[in-house]
Design an enzyme around this catalytic site. Structure first.
Site, PDB file in Angstrom:
ATOM      1  N   VAL A  44      -4.127   8.421 -10.501  1.00 32.88           N
ATOM      2  CA  VAL A  44      -4.840   7.140 -10.663  1.00 32.88           C
ATOM      3  C   VAL A  44      -3.962   5.985 -10.163  1.00 32.88           C
ATOM      4  O   VAL A  44      -4.431   5.078  -9.462  1.00 32.88           O
ATOM      5  CB  VAL A  44      -5.259   6.934 -12.138  1.00 32.88           C
ATOM      6  N   CYS A  45      -2.680   6.038 -10.509  1.00 33.43           N
ATOM      7  CA  CYS A  45      -1.761   4.979 -10.071  1.00 33.43           C
ATOM      8  C   CYS A  45      -1.696   4.895  -8.552  1.00 33.43           C
ATOM      9  O   CYS A  45      -1.625   3.800  -7.974  1.00 33.43           O
ATOM     10  CB  CYS A  45      -0.358   5.228 -10.631  1.00 33.43           C
ATOM     11  N   THR A  46      -1.724   6.044  -7.887  1.00 34.04           N
ATOM     12  CA  THR A  46      -1.675   6.043  -6.425  1.00 34.04           C
ATOM     13  C   THR A  46      -2.876   5.291  -5.858  1.00 34.04           C
ATOM     14  O   THR A  46      -2.744   4.465  -4.943  1.00 34.04           O
ATOM     15  CB  THR A  46      -1.640   7.501  -5.904  1.00 34.04           C
ATOM     16  N   LEU A  49      -2.483   1.380  -6.579  1.00 30.65           N
ATOM     17  CA  LEU A  49      -1.546   0.620  -5.748  1.00 30.65           C
ATOM     18  C   LEU A  49      -2.047   0.508  -4.318  1.00 30.65           C
ATOM     19  O   LEU A  49      -1.878  -0.520  -3.655  1.00 30.65           O
ATOM     20  CB  LEU A  49      -0.145   1.236  -5.809  1.00 30.65           C
TER      21      LEU A  49
END
Ligand code: BEZ
Length: 211
Positions: A44-46, A49
């Site tokens: 999810v973080c990928t 960002l």
């Protein structure tokens, strides 16, 4: 420490992917978005960002500087950056803080141990040119944020900083706005001589000023 709306944004010096940054010095005169993600090399973080990198021109247009953070190291952020570019199609184009000692996470209360033991949750702080906190958001690790919504809120914050208006539910730039509750009809006549519609005395609607 709890950081609440209207508070002065706490300052810090941190190591980032763009070198050492003194936060208030770095943002001086601009709006800023400070946001945390839980962990590098996670799915999810990928996507988050990559999305922020793609939207960078929209933040620039609004005079908003963006800075991310996790408790991973700057070296880890640099390594992860190539995965973000590979999978999301946009290279990282804003600084990421490596908050290994949790100085910034603690200062901004980004670690919520009952949700995610030692990692930062998905916190967002919008800070105005006066260095005061204008918006806070907290999302769990399992829910990626909607950064178009963040831009929408910034449009509202910037409009309401300049005019004595408020924005209704689901408002977006260009829609009608509402005269602020603290503005008397007398004052409103001076501020908005073109008038307004008032389906109720407390619900005074007019076209977005300044367009
Ligand atoms: C994610 O970005 O997918 C993620 C990160 C930390 C915990 C759970 C999910």
């Amino acid at each position: 420490m709890t950081v609440r709306l209207g508070d002065n944004a706490p300052n810090f010096t941190a190591e980032t992917t763009d070198g050492t940054i003194d936060f208030l010095d770095w943002k001086r005169g601009s709006w800023a978005v400070l946001f945390s993600h839980p962990k590098d090399f996670t799915p999810v973080c990928t996507t988050e960002l990559g999305t922020v990198a793609r939207l960078k021109p929209e933040f620039d247009k609004r005079n908003v500087k963006v800075i991310g953070l996790s408790v991973d190291s700057v070296a880890s952020h640099h390594e992860w950056a190539s995965d973000i570019e590979d999978t999301q199609g946009t290279a990282l184009n804003f600084p990421l803080i490596g908050d290994e000692d949790r100085t910034v996470s603690d200062l901004y209360d980004m670690i919520h141990p009952n949700a995610l033991d030692t990692l930062t949750v998905r916190s967002v702080y919008v800070i105005g040119p006066d260095d005061k906190v204008k918006l806070t958001l907290t999302y769990p690790a399992s829910t990626g944020r909607n950064f178009d919504e963040l831009l929408r809120v910034i449009d509202s914050l910037q409009l309401t900083a300049n005019y004595k208006v408020a924005t209704p539910a689901d408002w977006k730039d260009g829609d009608d706005v509402i005269i602020g509750g603290s503005v008397t009809d007398e004052e409103a006549k001076e501020l908005f001589p073109e008038g307004w519609q008032a389906p109720k005395p407390y619900l005074r609607i007019l076209p977005q000023p300044g367009r």
